[in-house]
Design a protein around this motif. Structure first.
Motif, PDB file in Angstrom:
ATOM      1  N   THR A 101       0.931  -1.177   0.001  1.00  0.00           N
ATOM      2  CA  THR A 101      -0.130   0.024   0.036  1.00  0.00           C
ATOM      3  C   THR A 101       0.887   1.188   0.222  1.00  0.00           C
ATOM      4  O   THR A 101       0.525   1.901  -0.767  1.00  0.00           O
ATOM      5  N   VAL A 102       1.834   1.246   0.818  1.00  0.00           N
ATOM      6  CA  VAL A 102       2.667   2.584   1.220  1.00  0.00           C
ATOM      7  C   VAL A 102       3.635   2.874  -0.352  1.00  0.00           C
ATOM      8  O   VAL A 102       3.659   3.831  -0.754  1.00  0.00           O
ATOM      9  N   SER A 103       4.125   1.614  -0.895  1.00  0.00           N
ATOM     10  CA  SER A 103       4.841   1.616  -2.115  1.00  0.00           C
ATOM     11  C   SER A 103       3.981   2.040  -3.272  1.00  0.00           C
ATOM     12  O   SER A 103       4.468   3.004  -3.880  1.00  0.00           O
ATOM     13  N   ASP A 104       2.871   1.752  -3.332  1.00  0.00           N
ATOM     14  CA  ASP A 104       1.781   2.199  -4.198  1.00  0.00           C
ATOM     15  C   ASP A 104       1.620   3.619  -4.306  1.00  0.00           C
ATOM     16  O   ASP A 104       1.486   4.238  -5.249  1.00  0.00           O
ATOM     17  N   VAL A 105       1.348   4.131  -3.050  1.00  0.00           N
ATOM     18  CA  VAL A 105       0.909   5.364  -2.649  1.00  0.00           C
ATOM     19  C   VAL A 105       1.880   6.514  -3.108  1.00  0.00           C
ATOM     20  O   VAL A 105       1.960   7.392  -3.534  1.00  0.00           O
ATOM     21  N   THR A 106       3.195   6.056  -2.508  1.00  0.00           N
ATOM     22  CA  THR A 106       4.303   7.184  -2.801  1.00  0.00           C
ATOM     23  C   THR A 106       5.203   7.011  -3.836  1.00  0.00           C
ATOM     24  O   THR A 106       6.003   7.591  -4.412  1.00  0.00           O
ATOM     25  N   PHE A 153      11.445  11.867  -1.954  1.00  0.00           N
ATOM     26  CA  PHE A 153      11.826  10.538  -1.061  1.00  0.00           C
ATOM     27  C   PHE A 153      12.536   9.744  -2.132  1.00  0.00           C
ATOM     28  O   PHE A 153      13.239   8.758  -1.851  1.00  0.00           O
ATOM     29  N   ARG A 154      11.568   9.608  -3.422  1.00  0.00           N
ATOM     30  CA  ARG A 154      12.071   8.720  -4.552  1.00  0.00           C
ATOM     31  C   ARG A 154      13.584   8.899  -4.795  1.00  0.00           C
ATOM     32  O   ARG A 154      14.234   7.921  -5.206  1.00  0.00           O
ATOM     33  N   ASP A 155      13.977  10.069  -5.129  1.00  0.00           N
ATOM     34  CA  ASP A 155      15.253  10.432  -5.645  1.00  0.00           C
ATOM     35  C   ASP A 155      16.226  10.740  -4.498  1.00  0.00           C
ATOM     36  O   ASP A 155      17.309  10.944  -4.951  1.00  0.00           O
ATOM     37  N   GLY A 156      15.744  10.737  -3.483  1.00  0.00           N
ATOM     38  CA  GLY A 156      16.676  11.234  -2.040  1.00  0.00           C
ATOM     39  C   GLY A 156      17.073  12.481  -1.975  1.00  0.00           C
ATOM     40  O   GLY A 156      17.871  12.865  -1.011  1.00  0.00           O
ATOM     41  N   SER A 157      16.354  13.399  -2.931  1.00  0.00           N
ATOM     42  CA  SER A 157      16.729  14.823  -2.669  1.00  0.00           C
ATOM     43  C   SER A 157      16.157  15.412  -1.312  1.00  0.00           C
ATOM     44  O   SER A 157      16.713  16.410  -0.890  1.00  0.00           O
ATOM     45  N   VAL A 158      15.107  14.680  -0.735  1.00  0.00           N
ATOM     46  CA  VAL A 158      14.657  15.191   0.610  1.00  0.00           C
ATOM     47  C   VAL A 158      15.768  15.191   1.792  1.00  0.00           C
ATOM     48  O   VAL A 158      15.782  15.982   2.315  1.00  0.00           O
ATOM     49  N   VAL A 159      16.613  14.156   1.591  1.00  0.00           N
ATOM     50  CA  VAL A 159      17.853  14.201   2.545  1.00  0.00           C
ATOM     51  C   VAL A 159      19.146  14.756   2.205  1.00  0.00           C
ATOM     52  O   VAL A 159      19.938  15.274   3.073  1.00  0.00           O
TER      53      VAL A 159
END
Length: 454
Positions: free
Chosen positions: A125-130, A295-301
């Motif tokens: 569920t979380v993977s599909d949502v995000t 979060f997918r590409d890591g730019s948030v960190v």
């Protein structure tokens, strides 16, 4: 570490992606910093709690387990060790693993009923949502939470107002408090203090302070205390079967620098609404997608939170005006001033807790510019940033001079009329200020968690 590893309950979780293989595929070689995504879940299982503990902590006798907290932890390992957490409101409206639409916190139970595998359904569920690939799964129960907090010796944090929730057995004063036992559990799970976003704000704040306690030099240098923490954590966790010693070491190394670099926390942006007589949080699709992408590409960190989409940058959002002082009529007068400056006032009333000395302007990150504009109307006000979903709110303190506010509203009305416009419907001092009726959705109070060291 080996003795703790043996105590962990392991389970097969479908839908996880091997982080090392993913990094090697994307970089053609397994070197350099890479991202590690861990789905961290808190459930409300009473397993492991004695009857006395259930009474003390107000958890009741409910059998089974429901998802109480859902967080996606992203760590950058092999690099500076930066990290970020994305919290999901438990009432977030999503499409779950079986194709049904409903609250995200029911996904685990759906999986259990379908094939006895709640973890896999929640991961899917979380993977599909995000769209985020999840590498590992960690689940902890009420009992596990209590054991870890007890091993830490409690967690210190600062509250700028007292918190009371009878059902959660929470009754703590304002100021520096040490949360342990019933107060710690009540602080993170209380449902009658505020709304879903406020609850998340409390959980995120507690997580930060607990990490600060756990990574304190005194703890790391005290073998017996460190053993108790690892022992308590390991004995109360359920993880995916691939989370072995090497992976745990990676997570530990990635979290070592949290004290230096900080843990950035985010919440899926959305708005609480009623559908079919039930409360849900409906995500702001464009803002949420921008956050998911980071979060997918890591730019948030690496770069911090994404900017709001251009067409979603707020101009003048609606404002809630609450009287938190003993000055009768303050909210109505302030609402007139706010409306005279081209804002729309969505609610006027009294704050649940009064006695505020200085006016506060509370806002979510996306409304920072609007909050600064409001601050110009209330000189000396404190401007406080909260989590996504917080309404732009003016809380009037004892510094709010009612007569002056009314005079300013009349002057603004006169200036508006002289330009040939109709007067504001809220202008003037005769607008009745009503006691706010008890709301079905509790008022947000998460912004009252001031980040002050104790």
């Amino acid at each position: 570490m080996h003795w703790g590893l043996a105590k962990i309950d392991r389970t097969t979780v479908a839908g996880l992606v091997n982080g090392r293989a993913q990094a090697a595929e994307s970089m053609r070689e397994d070197v350099g910093p890479r991202l590690l995504n861990v789905l961290v879940v808190g459930n409300d299982s009473r397993d492991g709690m004695t009857a006395e503990e259930r009474r003390t902590f107000g958890t009741g006798r409910f059998d089974g387990a429901r998802t109480d907290t859902i967080m996606l932890l992203q760590l950058e390992v092999g690099g500076p060790g930066r990290s970020a957490v994305l919290s999901f409101p438990r009432d977030l409206l999503v499409t779950r693993c079986d194709g049904t639409r409903g609250r995200i916190n029911a996904a685990h139970g759906i999986g259990v009923e379908r094939d006895g595998d709640g973890a896999s359904c929640l991961v899917e569920t979380v993977s599909d949502v995000t769209g985020v690939s999840i590498n590992h799964y960690v689940e902890v129960s009420f009992a596990g939470f209590l054991r870890v907090v007890d091993a830490l010796g409690g967690v210190d944090l600062y509250l700028d107002e007292p918190l009371y929730d009878e059902k959660a057995h929470l009754d703590v004063p304002a100021g520096c408090v040490r949360l342990e036992g019933a107060s710690a559990l009540g602080f993170v799970r209380a449902r009658h203090l505020d709304n879903d976003f406020g609850r998340i704000a409390r959980q995120q704040r507690f997580l930060k302070e607990a990490l600060r306690e756990a990574t304190d030099v005194g703890v790391l240098a005290n073998p017996s205390k460190l053993y108790r923490i690892i022992d308590a954590a390991a004995g109360s966790l359920q993880t995916d079967e691939d989370l072995g010693l090497a992976e745990m070491r990676e997570i530990a190394l990635g979290m070592q620098s949290l004290t230096a670099n900080g843990l950035e926390v985010y919440t899926v942006p959305g708005e609480a609404t009623v559908r079919n007589s039930s409360w849900y949080v409906v995500e702001d699709s464009k803002a949420a997608e921008a956050l998911y992408a980071s979060f997918r590409d890591g730019s948030v960190v690496r770069n911090g939170p994404p900017s709001p989409p251009e067409d979603d940058r707020p101009g003048l959002p609606p404002v809630t005006v609450l009287n938190a002082s003993d000055r009768v009529g303050a909210a109505a007068a302030a609402a007139a001033v706010v409306e005279a400056d081209a804002f729309t006032v969505s609610e006027v009333g009294n704050a649940e807790i009064g006695g505020l000395d200085r006016t506060r302007i509370l806002h979510p990150p996306a409304f920072a510019s609007a909050a600064e504009r409001l601050a110009e109307l209330f000189p000396g006000a404190d401007v406080i940033e909260g989590v996504d979903g917080l309404p732009l709110t003016v809380k009037l303190g004892a510094d709010a001079a009612v007569d002056e506010l009314r005079e300013r509203a009349r002057a603004s009305e006169a200036a508006t009329e002289s330009r040939g416009h109709a007067p504001s419907s809220a202008a003037g001092g005769d607008r009745a200020e009503k006691e706010r009726a008890p709301a079905t959705e509790p008022t947000y109070r998460g912004a009252g968690l001031t980040d002050v060291d104790c």
